[in-house]
Design a protein around this motif. Structure first.
Motif, PDB file in Angstrom:
ATOM      1  N   VAL A 107       8.141  -6.784  -4.969  1.00 10.47           N
ATOM      2  CA  VAL A 107       8.112  -5.416  -4.451  1.00 10.47           C
ATOM      3  C   VAL A 107       6.688  -4.884  -4.551  1.00 10.47           C
ATOM      4  O   VAL A 107       6.093  -4.876  -5.633  1.00 10.47           O
ATOM      5  N   VAL A 108       6.156  -4.449  -3.410  1.00 10.47           N
ATOM      6  CA  VAL A 108       4.787  -3.936  -3.325  1.00 10.47           C
ATOM      7  C   VAL A 108       4.859  -2.460  -2.967  1.00 10.47           C
ATOM      8  O   VAL A 108       5.515  -2.081  -1.990  1.00 10.47           O
ATOM      9  N   MET A 109       4.183  -1.618  -3.764  1.00  8.38           N
ATOM     10  CA  MET A 109       4.134  -0.185  -3.468  1.00  8.38           C
ATOM     11  C   MET A 109       2.695   0.184  -3.106  1.00  8.38           C
ATOM     12  O   MET A 109       1.757  -0.170  -3.820  1.00  8.38           O
ATOM     13  N   ARG A 110       2.562   0.906  -1.991  1.00 12.22           N
ATOM     14  CA  ARG A 110       1.258   1.383  -1.544  1.00 12.22           C
ATOM     15  C   ARG A 110       1.314   2.897  -1.394  1.00 12.22           C
ATOM     16  O   ARG A 110       2.170   3.417  -0.663  1.00 12.22           O
ATOM     17  N   LEU A 111       0.392   3.578  -2.047  1.00 15.04           N
ATOM     18  CA  LEU A 111       0.264   5.025  -1.922  1.00 15.04           C
ATOM     19  C   LEU A 111      -0.812   5.304  -0.887  1.00 15.04           C
ATOM     20  O   LEU A 111      -1.928   4.776  -0.999  1.00 15.04           O
ATOM     21  N   LEU A 112      -0.472   6.112   0.102  1.00 11.60           N
ATOM     22  CA  LEU A 112      -1.415   6.440   1.175  1.00 11.60           C
ATOM     23  C   LEU A 112      -1.735   7.923   1.162  1.00 11.60           C
ATOM     24  O   LEU A 112      -0.833   8.753   0.978  1.00 11.60           O
ATOM     25  N   ARG A 113      -2.998   8.238   1.358  1.00  9.38           N
ATOM     26  CA  ARG A 113      -3.402   9.635   1.610  1.00  9.38           C
ATOM     27  C   ARG A 113      -3.579   9.719   3.119  1.00  9.38           C
ATOM     28  O   ARG A 113      -4.527   9.190   3.672  1.00  9.38           O
ATOM     29  N   VAL A 127       2.168  -4.206  -7.608  1.00  7.28           N
ATOM     30  CA  VAL A 127       3.109  -5.276  -7.288  1.00  7.28           C
ATOM     31  C   VAL A 127       4.047  -5.418  -8.482  1.00  7.28           C
ATOM     32  O   VAL A 127       3.605  -5.667  -9.607  1.00  7.28           O
ATOM     33  N   ASN A 128       5.334  -5.184  -8.241  1.00  8.78           N
ATOM     34  CA  ASN A 128       6.387  -5.318  -9.256  1.00  8.78           C
ATOM     35  C   ASN A 128       6.165  -4.438 -10.487  1.00  8.78           C
ATOM     36  O   ASN A 128       6.537  -4.809 -11.597  1.00  8.78           O
ATOM     37  N   GLU A 129       5.576  -3.254 -10.297  1.00  7.76           N
ATOM     38  CA  GLU A 129       5.449  -2.311 -11.409  1.00  7.76           C
ATOM     39  C   GLU A 129       5.347  -0.887 -10.869  1.00  7.76           C
ATOM     40  O   GLU A 129       5.044  -0.673  -9.699  1.00  7.76           O
TER      41      GLU A 129
END
Length: 178
Positions: A107-113, A127-129
């Protein structure tokens, strides 16, 4: 519909049938009360996210900011506090009723502005956290969660290589920090 996946399924229906595809995507909303008015309020305020359920149902997902002593939830507007604004995202995991193969997904999380516009809108990635980001400036922030569905390999008889590719899983509405 019925022009993207010309394959049959075990139930005799096409993989791209309207009934099947409409179950693959859902909207999750954060309600303050379990009533019709509570749901309507959450939808109007944009307190939620879209999920590609065909990859698994997420649980434990959360996305919000703390700015000074205030908490700003998804879909909400708050004041940016210089040096004291942090954006939080809890890593979602698969619901117990989702398919679970022998290998866990990535699981990959990306925060975008996303506003003001920028050539490189990704400001943080994990990634995974869980994701924690100390915001350096006001703006409109949203979260994109992708998944490498390794957990679906036992059921991917059409093209097993697809379980090793990253796919969009969750896309949130934004948090507005003025």
């Amino acid at each position: 519909h019925q022009n993207t996946l010309p394959y049959g399924a075990g139930d005799g229906e096409r993989l791209d049938s309207h009934r099947r595809l409409m179950r693959w995507f859902t909207n999750h909303f954060l309600v303050t009360e379990m009533t019709l008015d509570g749901v309507r309020s959450a939808v109007r305020a944009g307190r939620g996210w879209m999920v590609a359920e065909g990859l698994g149902t997420p649980v434990g997902m959360d996305f919000y900011a703390t700015a000074g002593a205030s908490t700003v939830g998804v879909g909400e507007t708050g004041s940016f506090v210089a040096g004291s604004t942090r954006i939080h995202a809890n890593l979602p995991r698969l619901h117990s009723d989702s398919p679970h193969g022998k290998v866990a997904p990535v699981v990959v999380m990306r925060l975008l502005r996303v506003s003001p516009p920028d050539l490189a809108p990704v400001v943080a990635m994990t990634v995974n956290e869980d994701l924690e980001y100390d915001a350096e400036q006001p703006g409109v922030y949203r979260l994109e969660v992708s998944i490498v569905p390794l957990h679906l390999a036992p059921w991917a008889s059409l093209d097993n290589d697809k379980t090793e590719q990253e796919f969009p899983w969750i896309v949130t509405n934004p948090i507005y920090l003025d």
